[in-house]
Design an enzyme around this catalytic site. Structure first.
Site, PDB file in Angstrom:
ATOM      1  N   ARG A   1       0.744  -1.328  -0.257  1.00 47.22           N
ATOM      2  CA  ARG A   1      -0.148  -0.341  -0.319  1.00 47.22           C
ATOM      3  C   ARG A   1       0.995   1.831   0.095  1.00 47.22           C
ATOM      4  O   ARG A   1       0.566   2.606   0.642  1.00 47.22           O
ATOM      5  CB  ARG A   1      -0.929  -0.026   0.984  1.00 47.22           C
ATOM      6  CG  ARG A   1      -2.450  -0.932   1.549  1.00 47.22           C
ATOM      7  CD  ARG A   1      -2.543  -0.771   0.043  1.00 47.22           C
ATOM      8  NE  ARG A   1      -3.763  -1.565   0.563  1.00 47.22           N
ATOM      9  CZ  ARG A   1      -4.573  -2.879  -0.238  1.00 47.22           C
ATOM     10  NH1 ARG A   1      -3.333  -3.583  -0.617  1.00 47.22           N
ATOM     11  NH2 ARG A   1      -5.680  -4.025   0.019  1.00 47.22           N
TER      12      ARG A   1
ATOM     13  N   SER B   1     -11.424  -0.339   3.190  1.00 46.94           N
ATOM     14  CA  SER B   1      -9.957  -0.973   3.894  1.00 46.94           C
ATOM     15  C   SER B   1      -9.875   0.858   4.998  1.00 46.94           C
ATOM     16  O   SER B   1      -8.940   1.110   3.889  1.00 46.94           O
ATOM     17  CB  SER B   1      -8.521  -1.920   4.136  1.00 46.94           C
ATOM     18  OG  SER B   1      -9.067  -2.714   3.229  1.00 46.94           O
TER      19      SER B   1
ATOM     20  N   GLU C   1      -5.005   3.240   6.348  1.00 41.60           N
ATOM     21  CA  GLU C   1      -4.567   3.374   4.847  1.00 41.60           C
ATOM     22  C   GLU C   1      -5.221   4.628   4.212  1.00 41.60           C
ATOM     23  O   GLU C   1      -4.620   5.213   3.095  1.00 41.60           O
ATOM     24  CB  GLU C   1      -5.179   2.348   4.405  1.00 41.60           C
ATOM     25  CG  GLU C   1      -3.854   1.925   3.164  1.00 41.60           C
ATOM     26  CD  GLU C   1      -5.675   1.006   2.847  1.00 41.60           C
ATOM     27  OE1 GLU C   1      -5.917   2.390   1.942  1.00 41.60           O
ATOM     28  OE2 GLU C   1      -6.694  -0.031   2.072  1.00 41.60           O
TER      29      GLU C   1
HETATM   30  N1  EPU Z   1     -10.527 -10.355  10.534  1.00 37.83           N
HETATM   31  C1  EPU Z   1     -11.362 -11.258  11.164  1.00 37.83           C
HETATM   32  N2  EPU Z   1     -12.824  -9.721  11.579  1.00 37.83           N
HETATM   33  C2  EPU Z   1     -13.124  -8.982  10.563  1.00 37.83           C
HETATM   34  C3  EPU Z   1     -11.944  -8.998   9.528  1.00 37.83           C
HETATM   35  C4  EPU Z   1     -11.006  -9.720   9.809  1.00 37.83           C
HETATM   36  O1  EPU Z   1     -11.323 -11.168  12.139  1.00 37.83           O
HETATM   37  O2  EPU Z   1     -13.915  -8.397  10.903  1.00 37.83           O
HETATM   38  C5  EPU Z   1      -9.550 -11.459  10.155  1.00 37.83           C
HETATM   39  C6  EPU Z   1     -10.074 -13.004   8.789  1.00 37.83           C
HETATM   40  O3  EPU Z   1     -11.065 -13.502   9.988  1.00 37.83           O
HETATM   41  C7  EPU Z   1      -9.031 -13.761   8.627  1.00 37.83           C
HETATM   42  C8  EPU Z   1      -7.832 -11.609   8.331  1.00 37.83           C
HETATM   43  O4  EPU Z   1      -8.414 -11.147   9.431  1.00 37.83           O
HETATM   44  O5  EPU Z   1      -7.989 -14.513   8.801  1.00 37.83           O
HETATM   45  C9  EPU Z   1      -8.207 -11.425   7.273  1.00 37.83           C
HETATM   46  O6  EPU Z   1      -8.996 -10.400   6.324  1.00 37.83           O
HETATM   47  P1  EPU Z   1      -9.412 -10.828   4.629  1.00 37.83           P
HETATM   48  O7  EPU Z   1      -9.082 -11.951   4.399  1.00 37.83           O
HETATM   49  O8  EPU Z   1     -10.870 -10.077   4.510  1.00 37.83           O
HETATM   50  O9  EPU Z   1      -8.214  -9.315   4.366  1.00 37.83           O
HETATM   51  P2  EPU Z   1      -8.214  -8.211   5.409  1.00 37.83           P
HETATM   52  O10 EPU Z   1      -6.858  -8.343   5.731  1.00 37.83           O
HETATM   53  O11 EPU Z   1      -8.239  -8.210   6.520  1.00 37.83           O
HETATM   54  C10 EPU Z   1      -6.814  -7.056   2.790  1.00 37.83           C
HETATM   55  C11 EPU Z   1      -6.793  -5.486   2.247  1.00 37.83           C
HETATM   56  C12 EPU Z   1      -8.516  -5.788   1.750  1.00 37.83           C
HETATM   57  C13 EPU Z   1      -7.586  -6.848   0.980  1.00 37.83           C
HETATM   58  C14 EPU Z   1      -7.855  -8.424   1.432  1.00 37.83           C
HETATM   59  C15 EPU Z   1      -8.007  -9.082   0.005  1.00 37.83           C
HETATM   60  C16 EPU Z   1      -5.291  -4.356   3.644  1.00 37.83           C
HETATM   61  C17 EPU Z   1      -5.668  -2.699   4.719  1.00 37.83           C
HETATM   62  N3  EPU Z   1      -6.511  -4.783   3.303  1.00 37.83           N
HETATM   63  O12 EPU Z   1      -8.267  -6.803   4.073  1.00 37.83           O
HETATM   64  O13 EPU Z   1      -7.885  -4.028   0.728  1.00 37.83           O
HETATM   65  O14 EPU Z   1      -9.034  -6.860  -0.451  1.00 37.83           O
HETATM   66  O15 EPU Z   1      -6.548  -8.330   1.828  1.00 37.83           O
HETATM   67  O16 EPU Z   1      -6.579  -9.533  -0.319  1.00 37.83           O
HETATM   68  O17 EPU Z   1      -4.370  -4.556   3.250  1.00 37.83           O
HETATM   69  C18 EPU Z   1      -8.900  -2.453   0.464  1.00 37.83           C
HETATM   70  O18 EPU Z   1      -6.893  -2.386   0.650  1.00 37.83           O
HETATM   71  O19 EPU Z   1      -9.601  -1.092   0.741  1.00 37.83           O
HETATM   72  C19 EPU Z   1      -8.717  -3.683   0.794  1.00 37.83           C
HETATM   73  C20 EPU Z   1     -10.244  -3.750   1.265  1.00 37.83           C
END
Ligand code: EPU
Length: 334
Positions: free
Chosen positions: A159, A234, A330
């Site tokens: 990012r 995010s 972010e």
């Molecule tokens: N999780 C929770 N509770 C929540 C949200 C997430 O426990 O409320 C846990 C999930 O169960 C999972 C982990 O956190 O084990 C990761 O969650 P997720 O796969 O949804 O991905 P993320 O790390 O929360 C990142 C990016 C997203 C992108 C997804 C998929 C960042 C800041 N965000 O989210 O990007 O779509 O991975 O690759 O890196 C964005 O930048 O706007 C965005 C949506």
């Protein structure tokens, strides 16, 4: 040039601030003319899907509406396309899929424009923009000169890029070049959620269209549609910590969710940390922490940027108190 333009429909958070001066930029010639005529500070706005306005901007708003999708060059196996910075990102992904060009399918349905995509190196489901980036053309807002940036010049990180740091606010990105595969596509289904969705859809040998379909389905199930509920995806970055901090944290919280980047660096999902602090689904007046993904802050209607910022800072304090980690936004806070 429009005067006292509401930016309500130009930012996905749906914050109703006003710009003293606002203009759509449709060509490089038009931009050159604006730069000569107006010496005031300027701010480039794309899809407005990664900004939080906390007050009326003082700069002239240049709304990037430079369009155009063309093939720049190609070989038997690869193609380089040149895309106008004002094009909608997801429409470009769909255009690539129609032509059977691979590389951006995991980035389906990300809101925003092509010109904004390299600034924060958009990424999702195991792929980042840097994986397909071939270069970009920009105009320096101070000198009016054209500049070209190669993948190396862009200094991409998670990012992050030079456009978000040293060159922040200094450029107008007119065109971005992407290198895509024409055949033998490298299918990336490493991300667990994609594999699960493909299984659910009973697809065992996915093509790029299938991957895109799976990503669209996952995003729709987890992330709010900005047209229905104001948000900027995010709100925070996923923090990275070293092995010492990680071991300490894991001893205290054995269920800690993490990704090992290498032996000494670990990334933690901010959504999980926020969720553990009990914020998921909580509402604070007109704003809240989204019920299906705690990393997304939403505007239920009528919120100011300050309302969102107050919620963000309370979340940051909670996470810091419990886990000793200060989350970093972010979203670009203006
Ligand atoms: N999780 C929770 N509770 C929540 C949200 C997430 O426990 O409320 C846990 C999930 O169960 C999972 C982990 O956190 O084990 C990761 O969650 P997720 O796969 O949804 O991905 P993320 O790390 O929360 C990142 C990016 C997203 C992108 C997804 C998929 C960042 C800041 N965000 O989210 O990007 O779509 O991975 O690759 O890196 C964005 O930048 O706007 C965005 C949506």
């Amino acid at each position: 040039m429009l005067i006292h333009q509401s930016l309500f429909s130009y930012n996905s958070f749906g914050i109703d601030v006003h710009a003293d001066l606002f203009t759509a930029v449709r060509s490089i010639d038009q931009l050159a003319e604006i730069l000569i005529k107006h010496s005031q500070p300027k701010m480039v706005l794309g899809g407005g899907s990664n900004v939080l306005f906390t007050h009326d901007p003082e700069s002239i708003i240049l709304h990037n509406q430079i369009l155009g999708k063309e093939v720049f060059r190609q070989s038997d196996t690869q193609i380089v396309v040149r895309i106008g910075g004002g094009e909608n990102w997801h429409q470009v992904v769909l255009w690539c899929l129609e032509n059977n060009w691979g590389g951006v399918e995991n980035l389906s349905l990300i809101p925003g424009t092509v010109g904004a995509a390299p600034i924060q190196n958009i990424g999702a489901y195991g792929v980042e923009l840097k994986d397909v980036f071939f270069g970009l053309d920009a105009i320096d807002l101070t000198t009016g000169q054209s500049r070209h940036f190669s993948p190396n010049d862009a200094q991409f990180g998670y990012r992050d890029s030079i456009f978000k740091r040293e060159l922040k606010g200094k450029l107008f990105i007119t065109h971005v070049y992407f290198q895509l595969s024409r055949n033998n596509h490298q299918i990336n289904t490493e991300y667990g959620a994609i594999r699960e969705m493909l299984d659910q859809l009973q697809i065992s040998q996915p093509g790029i269209q299938d991957v895109s379909r799976a990503v669209v389905a996952i995003r729709r199930s987890k992330l709010p549609d900005p047209k229905e509920l104001g948000n900027a995806g995010s709100f925070f970055k996923n923090p990275e910590i070293d092995a010492v901090a990680f071991d300490r944290l894991q001893a205290k919280f054995p269920s800690l969710v993490f990704y090992a980047l290498d032996n000494n660096r670990f990334k933690l999902p901010a959504g999980w940390l926020i969720d553990q602090c009990g914020w998921k689904g909580k509402r604070l007046g007109p704003v809240g922490c989204y019920e299906k993904q705690a990393l997304v802050l939403v505007n239920y209607g009528g919120a100011t940027g300050q309302d969102v910022l107050n919620l963000a800072s309370r979340i940051m304090d909670s996470v810091e108190e419990r886990f000793g980690i200060r989350l970093e936004p972010e979203v670009n806070i203006l």
